[in-house]
Scaffold this motif. Structure first.
Motif, PDB file in Angstrom:
ATOM      1  N   GLY A   1       0.814  -1.204   0.000  1.00 45.52           N
ATOM      2  CA  GLY A   1       0.000   0.000   0.000  1.00 45.52           C
ATOM      3  C   GLY A   1       0.853   1.261   0.000  1.00 45.52           C
ATOM      4  O   GLY A   1       0.562   2.239  -0.702  1.00 45.52           O
ATOM      5  N   GLY A   2       1.942   1.227   0.774  1.00 42.37           N
ATOM      6  CA  GLY A   2       2.848   2.370   0.815  1.00 42.37           C
ATOM      7  C   GLY A   2       3.552   2.585  -0.513  1.00 42.37           C
ATOM      8  O   GLY A   2       3.737   3.730  -0.955  1.00 42.37           O
ATOM      9  N   ALA A   3       3.947   1.479  -1.154  1.00 45.12           N
ATOM     10  CA  ALA A   3       4.622   1.588  -2.452  1.00 45.12           C
ATOM     11  C   ALA A   3       3.685   2.160  -3.500  1.00 45.12           C
ATOM     12  O   ALA A   3       4.083   2.989  -4.327  1.00 45.12           O
ATOM     13  N   GLY A   4       2.420   1.728  -3.476  1.00 46.38           N
ATOM     14  CA  GLY A   4       1.447   2.248  -4.426  1.00 46.38           C
ATOM     15  C   GLY A   4       1.227   3.743  -4.254  1.00 46.38           C
ATOM     16  O   GLY A   4       1.168   4.500  -5.235  1.00 46.38           O
ATOM     17  N   LEU A   5       1.118   4.177  -3.001  1.00 47.12           N
ATOM     18  CA  LEU A   5       0.934   5.604  -2.735  1.00 47.12           C
ATOM     19  C   LEU A   5       2.149   6.400  -3.195  1.00 47.12           C
ATOM     20  O   LEU A   5       2.014   7.482  -3.792  1.00 47.12           O
TER      21      LEU A   5
ATOM     22  N   ILE B   1       3.826   9.283 -16.786  1.00 42.94           N
ATOM     23  CA  ILE B   1       2.782   9.481 -15.774  1.00 42.94           C
ATOM     24  C   ILE B   1       1.724   8.390 -15.872  1.00 42.94           C
ATOM     25  O   ILE B   1       1.298   7.812 -14.865  1.00 42.94           O
ATOM     26  N   LYS B   2       1.301   8.086 -17.088  1.00 47.01           N
ATOM     27  CA  LYS B   2       0.295   7.034 -17.286  1.00 47.01           C
ATOM     28  C   LYS B   2       0.824   5.680 -16.807  1.00 47.01           C
ATOM     29  O   LYS B   2       0.105   4.899 -16.172  1.00 47.01           O
ATOM     30  N   GLU B   3       2.098   5.399 -17.109  1.00 49.27           N
ATOM     31  CA  GLU B   3       2.684   4.121 -16.702  1.00 49.27           C
ATOM     32  C   GLU B   3       2.817   4.048 -15.188  1.00 49.27           C
ATOM     33  O   GLU B   3       2.553   3.008 -14.578  1.00 49.27           O
ATOM     34  N   LEU B   4       3.216   5.156 -14.556  1.00 52.45           N
ATOM     35  CA  LEU B   4       3.317   5.177 -13.098  1.00 52.45           C
ATOM     36  C   LEU B   4       1.958   4.936 -12.456  1.00 52.45           C
ATOM     37  O   LEU B   4       1.850   4.197 -11.464  1.00 52.45           O
ATOM     38  N   ARG B   5       0.910   5.524 -12.992  1.00 56.28           N
ATOM     39  CA  ARG B   5      -0.432   5.323 -12.443  1.00 56.28           C
ATOM     40  C   ARG B   5      -0.899   3.885 -12.640  1.00 56.28           C
ATOM     41  O   ARG B   5      -1.595   3.322 -11.781  1.00 56.28           O
TER      42      ARG B   5
ATOM     43  N   GLN C   1      -1.792  -1.383  -9.900  1.00 59.50           N
ATOM     44  CA  GLN C   1      -1.439  -2.789  -9.699  1.00 59.50           C
ATOM     45  C   GLN C   1      -0.970  -3.032  -8.269  1.00 59.50           C
ATOM     46  O   GLN C   1      -1.345  -4.034  -7.644  1.00 59.50           O
ATOM     47  N   LEU C   2      -0.149  -2.134  -7.755  1.00 53.95           N
ATOM     48  CA  LEU C   2       0.334  -2.277  -6.383  1.00 53.95           C
ATOM     49  C   LEU C   2      -0.821  -2.206  -5.391  1.00 53.95           C
ATOM     50  O   LEU C   2      -0.855  -2.952  -4.405  1.00 53.95           O
ATOM     51  N   ARG C   3      -1.786  -1.321  -5.632  1.00 53.43           N
ATOM     52  CA  ARG C   3      -2.940  -1.228  -4.752  1.00 53.43           C
ATOM     53  C   ARG C   3      -3.753  -2.526  -4.778  1.00 53.43           C
ATOM     54  O   ARG C   3      -4.181  -3.018  -3.727  1.00 53.43           O
ATOM     55  N   GLU C   4      -3.945  -3.086  -5.972  1.00 48.66           N
ATOM     56  CA  GLU C   4      -4.683  -4.343  -6.083  1.00 48.66           C
ATOM     57  C   GLU C   4      -3.956  -5.471  -5.361  1.00 48.66           C
ATOM     58  O   GLU C   4      -4.576  -6.271  -4.650  1.00 48.66           O
TER      59      GLU C   4
END
Length: 230
Positions: free
Chosen positions: A31-35, A57-61, A66-69
């Motif tokens: 979760g921290g990595a995604g944020l 920016i699009k790739e980072l989002r 993915q990290l959030r999921e």
């Protein structure tokens, strides 16, 4: 020869409190990595130097999503391993898992599993929920089903990584050893009979390097045996 600088990837003190990460710690770190990645994407919208970073920016989002999921799935898994989620006692075909799978033969994929995968645990949770709604089956929990299982265990990915690290260490050690077959010295690659450099060392040199590295790392044959907490 100088040893390479320590790999920063091996310093895990910022992601886990003990010498092994908990599933809960992994979920929180994801979760921290995604944020963090989403914040990078936001910051990249207006860089100090005018450069259009739309694709980045699009790739980072996408990566952040993915990290959030992953974090959400691993977060549910953390509840499973803590015993908060009921699990089916067997797989759909009746095959056991956990301590009940000890001494059984896994003839094919989907058979008994001493160490269940994350996907199997999610399936066991779903099956328990369905069976519970029907009042058809007893359930168990992860702590109950896994009591006494997994001491000193490490994943297949960890074993593969440790094997790669061992092979890389052997390759470095080879160049520290004088070769009895072609008489090359430290830092030199072995040579063929007509003097050509070879990427493959002679057997005697390779064997000595393997013995030295295996003794240092704690390898036995093809398997790493120096497992933390074993």
């Amino acid at each position: 020869m100088n040893e390479p600088d320590p790999d920063p990837e091996t310093d895990l003190s910022d992601v886990m409190a003990g010498n092994r990460i908990t599933i809960d710690e992994l979920a929180v770190s994801l979760g921290g990595a995604g944020l963090w990645v989403r914040k990078l994407a936001r910051a990249a919208e207006c860089p100090k130097t005018p450069v259009e970073l739309s694709d980045t920016i699009k790739e980072l989002r996408r990566i952040a999503d993915q990290l959030r999921e992953h974090g959400e799935r691993i977060g549910f898994l953390a509840r499973v391993v803590e015993g908060d989620v009921p699990l089916a006692k067997t797989f759909e075909r009746g095959d056991p898992w956990g301590v009940e799978a000890r001494g059984t033969d896994r003839a094919d994929f989907g058979g008994p599993a001493l160490i269940p995968t994350q996907w199997q645990l999610w399936r066991l949770a779903r099956d328990a929920e369905i069976a519970g709604a029907r009042g058809e089956a007893e359930t168990t929990t992860y702590p109950e089903a896994m009591k006494g299982v997994g001491l000193g265990w490490e994943s297949k990915e960890a074993q593969l990584r440790r094997r790669r690290e061992r092979d890389a260490a052997v390759a470095r050690e080879v160049l520290r050893i004088l070769c009895e077959s072609c008489a090359v010295g430290e830092g030199e690659h072995c040579r063929t009979k007509n003097g050509r450099i070879s990427e493959k060392p002679h057997v005697v040199r390779q064997r000595e390097a393997e013995a030295t590295v295996d003794a240092r790392l704690g390898f036995l044959g093809d398997n790493p045996v120096a497992v933390p907490d074993a």
